[in-house]
Design a protein around this motif. Structure first.
Motif, mmCIF file in Angstrom:
data_model
loop_
_atom_site.group_PDB
_atom_site.id
_atom_site.type_symbol
_atom_site.label_atom_id
_atom_site.label_comp_id
_atom_site.label_asym_id
_atom_site.label_seq_id
_atom_site.Cartn_x
_atom_site.Cartn_y
_atom_site.Cartn_z
ATOM 1 N N ALA A 58 0.904 -1.238 -0.052
ATOM 2 C CA ALA A 58 -0.019 -0.068 -0.029
ATOM 3 C C ALA A 58 0.961 1.136 0.089
ATOM 4 O O ALA A 58 0.554 2.197 -0.862
ATOM 5 C CB ALA A 58 -0.870 -0.179 1.025
ATOM 6 N N ALA A 59 1.806 1.169 1.049
ATOM 7 C CA ALA A 59 2.777 2.481 0.981
ATOM 8 C C ALA A 59 3.432 2.897 -0.377
ATOM 9 O O ALA A 59 3.468 3.747 -0.916
ATOM 10 C CB ALA A 59 3.914 2.241 1.925
ATOM 11 N N TYR A 60 3.990 1.646 -1.134
ATOM 12 C CA TYR A 60 4.756 1.975 -2.230
ATOM 13 C C TYR A 60 3.871 2.059 -3.594
ATOM 14 O O TYR A 60 4.172 2.720 -4.500
ATOM 15 C CB TYR A 60 5.579 0.649 -2.676
ATOM 16 C CG TYR A 60 6.891 0.792 -2.019
ATOM 17 C CD1 TYR A 60 7.287 1.945 -1.351
ATOM 18 C CD2 TYR A 60 7.565 -0.343 -1.893
ATOM 19 C CE1 TYR A 60 8.625 1.782 -0.479
ATOM 20 C CE2 TYR A 60 8.858 -0.407 -1.084
ATOM 21 C CZ TYR A 60 9.241 0.662 -0.424
ATOM 22 O OH TYR A 60 10.552 0.561 0.194
ATOM 23 N N THR A 61 2.480 1.846 -3.267
ATOM 24 C CA THR A 61 1.238 2.055 -4.242
ATOM 25 C C THR A 61 0.831 3.423 -4.290
ATOM 26 O O THR A 61 0.557 4.192 -5.258
ATOM 27 C CB THR A 61 0.160 1.180 -4.301
ATOM 28 O OG1 THR A 61 1.006 -0.250 -4.469
ATOM 29 C CG2 THR A 61 -0.755 1.199 -5.606
ATOM 30 N N HIS A 62 0.691 4.012 -3.256
ATOM 31 C CA HIS A 62 -0.065 5.224 -2.906
ATOM 32 C C HIS A 62 0.684 6.228 -2.227
ATOM 33 O O HIS A 62 -0.084 7.439 -1.971
ATOM 34 C CB HIS A 62 -1.242 4.822 -1.912
ATOM 35 C CG HIS A 62 -2.241 3.596 -2.573
ATOM 36 N ND1 HIS A 62 -3.072 4.061 -3.761
ATOM 37 C CD2 HIS A 62 -2.619 2.447 -2.174
ATOM 38 C CE1 HIS A 62 -3.792 2.854 -4.198
ATOM 39 N NE2 HIS A 62 -3.476 2.024 -3.077
ATOM 40 N N GLY A 63 1.835 6.166 -1.731
ATOM 41 C CA GLY A 63 2.436 7.057 -0.901
ATOM 42 C C GLY A 63 3.091 8.088 -1.164
ATOM 43 O O GLY A 63 3.902 8.752 -0.656
ATOM 44 N N ALA A 64 3.604 8.218 -2.617
ATOM 45 C CA ALA A 64 4.390 9.225 -3.230
ATOM 46 C C ALA A 64 4.269 10.702 -2.798
ATOM 47 O O ALA A 64 5.163 11.216 -2.273
ATOM 48 C CB ALA A 64 4.521 9.195 -4.742
ATOM 49 N N THR A 65 2.899 11.180 -2.669
ATOM 50 C CA THR A 65 2.680 12.280 -2.360
ATOM 51 C C THR A 65 2.929 12.735 -1.048
ATOM 52 O O THR A 65 3.161 13.668 -0.450
ATOM 53 C CB THR A 65 0.999 12.751 -2.676
ATOM 54 O OG1 THR A 65 0.956 12.608 -4.312
ATOM 55 C CG2 THR A 65 0.721 14.151 -2.429
ATOM 56 N N TRP A 66 2.524 11.795 -0.034
ATOM 57 C CA TRP A 66 2.558 11.865 1.436
ATOM 58 C C TRP A 66 4.077 11.820 1.772
ATOM 59 O O TRP A 66 4.607 12.732 2.490
ATOM 60 C CB TRP A 66 2.085 10.258 1.804
ATOM 61 C CG TRP A 66 2.037 10.408 3.364
ATOM 62 C CD1 TRP A 66 0.988 10.602 4.351
ATOM 63 C CD2 TRP A 66 3.206 9.960 4.279
ATOM 64 N NE1 TRP A 66 1.414 10.737 5.690
ATOM 65 C CE2 TRP A 66 2.701 10.004 5.696
ATOM 66 C CE3 TRP A 66 4.296 9.203 4.229
ATOM 67 C CZ2 TRP A 66 3.355 9.936 6.923
ATOM 68 C CZ3 TRP A 66 4.994 9.329 5.214
ATOM 69 C CH2 TRP A 66 4.606 9.032 6.675
#
Length: 390
Positions: free
Chosen positions: A279-287
């Motif tokens: 989940a982190a590597y899929t959705h976390g770029a902006t964060w």
């Protein structure tokens, strides 16, 4: 995306950082700013994925499948311009565990292992635990900035089997430049020294700086390198115990995986660690982008506050991570005195610099991975304690 201003009470959650503070610092009114985790919630998508998995209610053996591997590959390509292959990946419960495995697999008792001091304390522990010999290439501290003594570096390479690189460097905050990495790598290839690269802080570089995986520089260098990475520091999920090694060289990877297997690790992650990584590597770029901008502003705040109100303390020039390395030589204390000053007078619990090697005896490490209000309270306590000493 991230609510980095939210103050969350972490006490009584079995938090090493908060629930061990009284034991370590002897007081309940010390602000703990030591161990390297942050006081921020993980990204929303990570928490939602974990809750969804928990609703399923079955936690059987979990496969590190092609989807996870492809996600790791994509993250490294997009964040670090590094084209890795899924088959290069080996999974581990932590970077330090991977360091232990690599040292066991590729060195023998009494072999020399090179480190660049002052450096993350587990580097020393890993070497000592397996009866290897610590060989130091002390970093050069000049004009409030750390660089590498390459003459000494090459001289030391002649007597070692492996080099543990810390990139970005913990605790001094250097994000190594391409030319620095190229020189280190070239010399390691020349002297046939294995590079074991701890790049756990690689995602946390400030605006204007870029982490370059040392193995991405060339095929020759990649073939001589084991790169240890994880989402744990980046997304504040170290308690989920999920990391990975990138090892392009088939023979090296085979020996590393054999070492893992001998210790009962079978290239799998625990269920929740795998879910979080995915989940982190899929959705976390902006964060991550928002986080690194915040950390850079935190660094500037601490630096400027000390310059104005407590010039006895100097924040070392920092290019990444949520860790600040503070030169405390202006206080006029020895290492024990510096630590006691922060605990007993400032009421702030930092990491003692001496734990990172004798080169750190006049330093302390401050973890600024917290809301600005917590950081301001800690900085104000430190400034008041310094002022009382004048």
């Amino acid at each position: 995306m991230g609510n980095f201003d939210l103050n969350i009470d972490r006490k009584n959650t079995k938090s090493v950082k908060w629930d061990m503070a009284e034991t370590l610092f002897g007081s309940t009114d010390v602000i703990p700013m030591w161990v390297a985790d942050m006081d921020f919630k993980a990204p929303k998508e990570v928490n939602e994925a974990l809750m969804e998995r928990a609703r399923h209610g079955i936690y059987g053996y979990t496969l590190a499948d092609d989807e996870l591997k492809d996600t790791v590959v994509r993250w490294n390509k997009e964040r670090h311009q590094w084209n890795i292959q899924p088959e290069w990946l080996s999974f581990s419960n932590g970077v330090v565990t991977s360091l232990h495995m690599a040292i066991q697999a590729f060195t023998k008792p009494e072999d020399g292992i090179l480190i660049q001091t002052p450096v993350y304390p587990p580097f020393y522990n890993v070497i000592k635990a397996h009866n290897r010999t610590i060989v130091k290439n002390p970093l050069v501290f000049e004009d409030n900035y750390y660089t590498i003594d390459f003459t000494d570096f090459e001289a030391k390479l002649k007597d070692v089997k492996a080099f543990i690189l810390c990139s970005p460097h913990n605790p001094v905050g250097r994000v190594w430049k391409k030319e620095e990495l190229e020189e280190m790598a070239k010399l390691c290839v020349k002297h046939d020294v294995l590079i074991i690269s701890d790049e756990i802080h690689g995602d946390l570089t400030y605006p204007g700086f870029r982490h370059i995986p040392i193995a991405s520089l060339s095929e020759d260098i990649a073939n001589q390198t084991i790169t240890c990475m994880a989402p744990s520091k980046t997304f504040n999920v170290p308690g989920l115990a999920a990391s990975y090694c990138v090892t392009p060289n088939l023979d090296v990877r085979g020996k590393l995986d054999e070492a893992f297997n001998k210790q009962g690790f079978n290239n799998q992650l625990n269920t929740m660690g795998q879910i979080a990584m995915q989940a982190a590597y899929t959705h976390g770029a902006t964060w991550v982008d928002e986080l690194t901008a915040l950390l850079e502003s935190h660094y500037q705040y601490v630096k400027e506050s000390f310059e104005k109100h407590a010039p006895e303390l100097k924040v070392v020039k920092t290019e990444g991570t949520y860790l600040l390395w503070i030169d405390c030589s202006g206080l006029g204390f020895d290492a024990k005195g510096i630590r006691e000053f922060f605990i007993n007078e400032a009421k702030v619990g930092l990491n003692a610099g001496i734990d990172y090697g004798e080169e750190g005896s006049q330093f302390m490490r401050l973890n600024m991975g917290c809301p600005r209000s917590t950081l301001e309270e800690a900085v104000n306590r430190i400034i008041k304690a310094v002022e009382k000493r004048r």
